[in-house]
Design a protein around this motif. Structure first.
Motif, short mmCIF file in Angstrom:
data_model
loop_
_atom_site.label_atom_id
_atom_site.label_comp_id
_atom_site.label_asym_id
_atom_site.label_seq_id
_atom_site.Cartn_x
_atom_site.Cartn_y
_atom_site.Cartn_z
N UNK A 67 -115.59 -23.37 -15.18
CA UNK A 67 -114.81 -22.23 -15.61
C UNK A 67 -113.80 -21.82 -14.57
N UNK A 68 -112.73 -21.15 -15.02
CA UNK A 68 -111.75 -20.64 -14.07
C UNK A 68 -110.72 -21.67 -13.66
N UNK A 69 -110.21 -21.52 -12.44
CA UNK A 69 -109.12 -22.36 -11.94
C UNK A 69 -109.47 -23.84 -11.98
N UNK A 70 -108.46 -24.64 -12.30
CA UNK A 70 -108.66 -26.08 -12.41
C UNK A 70 -108.30 -26.79 -11.10
N UNK A 71 -108.98 -27.87 -10.85
CA UNK A 71 -108.65 -28.73 -9.72
C UNK A 71 -107.43 -29.57 -10.08
N UNK A 72 -106.95 -30.36 -9.14
CA UNK A 72 -105.83 -31.26 -9.43
C UNK A 72 -106.20 -32.23 -10.55
N UNK A 73 -107.44 -32.73 -10.52
CA UNK A 73 -107.89 -33.62 -11.60
C UNK A 73 -107.90 -32.88 -12.94
N UNK A 74 -108.40 -31.63 -12.92
CA UNK A 74 -108.42 -30.84 -14.15
C UNK A 74 -107.02 -30.58 -14.69
N UNK A 75 -106.05 -30.34 -13.77
CA UNK A 75 -104.67 -30.13 -14.20
C UNK A 75 -104.06 -31.40 -14.79
N UNK A 76 -104.35 -32.53 -14.15
CA UNK A 76 -103.84 -33.81 -14.68
C UNK A 76 -104.43 -34.07 -16.06
N UNK A 77 -105.72 -33.80 -16.23
CA UNK A 77 -106.35 -34.00 -17.54
C UNK A 77 -105.69 -33.10 -18.58
N UNK A 78 -105.43 -31.83 -18.21
CA UNK A 78 -104.78 -30.91 -19.13
C UNK A 78 -103.36 -31.31 -19.47
N UNK A 79 -102.70 -32.07 -18.59
CA UNK A 79 -101.33 -32.52 -18.82
C UNK A 79 -101.26 -33.84 -19.57
N UNK A 80 -102.16 -34.76 -19.23
CA UNK A 80 -102.04 -36.13 -19.71
C UNK A 80 -102.99 -36.49 -20.85
N UNK A 81 -104.24 -36.00 -20.79
CA UNK A 81 -105.27 -36.45 -21.72
C UNK A 81 -105.52 -35.49 -22.88
N UNK A 82 -105.48 -34.20 -22.61
CA UNK A 82 -105.83 -33.22 -23.64
C UNK A 82 -104.78 -33.07 -24.72
N UNK A 83 -103.48 -32.98 -24.39
CA UNK A 83 -102.47 -32.74 -25.44
C UNK A 83 -102.13 -33.98 -26.25
N UNK A 84 -101.57 -33.73 -27.43
CA UNK A 84 -101.13 -34.82 -28.29
C UNK A 84 -99.97 -35.57 -27.66
N UNK A 85 -99.10 -34.84 -26.97
CA UNK A 85 -97.95 -35.43 -26.30
C UNK A 85 -98.12 -35.25 -24.80
N UNK A 86 -98.25 -36.33 -24.07
CA UNK A 86 -98.46 -36.25 -22.63
C UNK A 86 -97.23 -35.69 -21.93
N UNK A 87 -97.48 -34.92 -20.87
CA UNK A 87 -96.39 -34.33 -20.10
C UNK A 87 -96.20 -35.10 -18.79
N UNK A 88 -95.18 -34.74 -18.09
CA UNK A 88 -94.87 -35.37 -16.80
C UNK A 88 -95.92 -34.94 -15.78
N UNK A 89 -96.72 -35.88 -15.31
CA UNK A 89 -97.81 -35.55 -14.38
C UNK A 89 -97.30 -35.05 -13.05
N UNK A 90 -96.00 -35.24 -12.76
CA UNK A 90 -95.46 -34.78 -11.49
C UNK A 90 -95.43 -33.25 -11.39
N UNK A 91 -95.57 -32.57 -12.56
CA UNK A 91 -95.47 -31.12 -12.58
C UNK A 91 -96.81 -30.42 -12.73
N UNK A 92 -97.90 -31.15 -12.63
CA UNK A 92 -99.19 -30.55 -12.95
C UNK A 92 -99.62 -29.50 -11.94
N UNK A 93 -99.12 -29.54 -10.73
CA UNK A 93 -99.50 -28.57 -9.69
C UNK A 93 -98.35 -27.59 -9.40
N UNK A 94 -97.62 -27.18 -10.46
CA UNK A 94 -96.45 -26.33 -10.23
C UNK A 94 -96.84 -24.95 -9.67
#
Length: 367
Positions: free
Chosen positions: A46-73
């Motif tokens: 629960x709560x804040x995500x790690x870098x791995x959690x952010x990458x998962x939320x950017x690349x794996x969870x959504x239907x359209x993957x986002x640019x992984x370079x921005x996951x730690x904005x």
């Protein structure tokens, strides 16, 4: 729905998966065969995500993957990082007592997370601040020490875990046991990792308040075992009080097969009256159960079906509650998830106000 029917449902659900040789959100942890600490800064989940959690939320969870370079904005520097969640709802509900429909918009929850590293990666100051609804509230304020072998020590205001740490705070396993996101406590927790198993032990005030006004505490222990696609765990809690001593036992499990993830939890809550409240020293045992099935129809699309059970006193017959939910989760791209759900709650005839139907649409923004 009778107790026998609920038990039959459990049996049928288990039989279906056995017949097919089936080998935070907890279902994502089970699906990826990863502990909660892989995706969340807080080792308990629960709560804040790690870098791995952010990458998962950017690349794996959504239907359209986002640019992984921005996951730690939201990472300001190597020492300070922010995160957040916002859940905004439109819902409509009706109960049998009034037979009237109430509907409207509202913020279900909004949090800001802050992580400060004390010049090193193994010593963290972690803050979880609720900003809505209601007044601002500190949910967690923790000093976290991480050790090289995977162990950790947490000191401060925290939300200890019991069983499955599902997002829905209205679930019986969350509300009845008191282990939910609205119920922080002050104390200390130690977690250790041993191969494919994880254990944590905690001592808290047990009063869900800032200070403890007696010499009684809450003691808890939790164990979780990772067995490939299958996971099983259990927990025990003793919460001492002047009027009531509460003992909680929990058993939970999860299994992932193809696009299906099933998980369940059974809890017993024993409330032992010490005689100071009504003088009779009465014991009441509650039984709580949950089964949840997640089916990922395609990337970014998930259907969640849940059934729950609560018997507030096992000495009385036909006083149980049933709660059923169907939720469709659509994550079109990173940082945004849409949820469409229907829930119904069935209670004994003498409690018509607890018979409730609800539909909702939720926008979930996360970073």
């Amino acid at each position: 729905m009778s107790k026998n029917l609920f038990l039959k449902f459990i049996f049928v659900a288990a039989s279906v998966f056995s017949a097919n040789q089936a080998k935070a959100e907890p279902y994502i942890s089970i699906k990826t065969n990863q502990p909660c600490s892989a995706c969340h800064v807080n080792p308990s989940g629960g709560g804040m995500r790690t870098s791995y959690g952010n990458v998962y939320g950017y690349m794996e969870l959504p239907a359209e993957s986002s640019d992984a370079n921005n996951f730690d904005f939201a990472k300001v520097s190597e020492f300070i990082q922010f995160g957040g969640n916002l859940r905004y709802d439109f819902d409509a509900s009706k109960d049998d007592a009034t037979d009237k429909t109430a509907s409207g918009f509202g913020v279900e929850s909004a949090q800001i997370y802050t992580l400060i590293k004390a010049g090193r990666d193994d010593l963290l100051l972690y803050l979880d601040q609720q900003v809505s609804p209601g007044t601002a509230l500190s949910r967690e304020a923790l000093l976290i020490k991480k050790f090289d072998n995977g162990d950790y020590l947490k000191v401060g205001k925290m939300m200890p875990s019991l069983g499955l740490r599902i997002e829905d705070d209205g679930a019986f396993i969350r509300q009845v046991t008191g282990f939910n996101f609205d119920n922080s406590d002050n104390g200390i927790e130690y977690g250790l990792t041993s191969g494919s198993s994880f254990y944590n032990f905690f001592i808290t005030n047990g009063t869900s308040s800032v200070t403890n006004d007696d010499n009684k505490f809450q003691f808890g222990a939790r164990a979780e075992y990772f067995l490939g696609d299958f996971r099983i765990g259990g927990a025990a809690v003793i919460n001492q009080g002047d009027e009531v001593d509460k003992k909680i036992l929990a058993l939970f499990a999860g299994y992932h097969w193809n696009n299906f993830t099933i998980m369940g939890e059974i809890d017993t809550v024993n409330n032992q009256n010490n005689g100071t409240a009504n003088g009779n020293g009465e014991d009441i045992t509650e039984l709580i159960g949950l089964i949840e099935l997640n089916y990922e129809t395609s990337k970014g699309h998930n259907i969640k079906v849940t059934t729950e059970y609560h018997d507030p006193d096992d000495d009385f017959k036909e006083d149980h509650r049933i709660r059923n939910s169907v939720v469709y989760e659509y994550t079109p791209y990173s940082n945004i998830q849409l949820r469409f759900g229907y829930r119904e709650r069935e209670a004994p005839p003498q409690f018509p106000e607890q018979n409730l139907e609800r539909i909702f649409v939720q926008t979930h923004f996360y970073f």
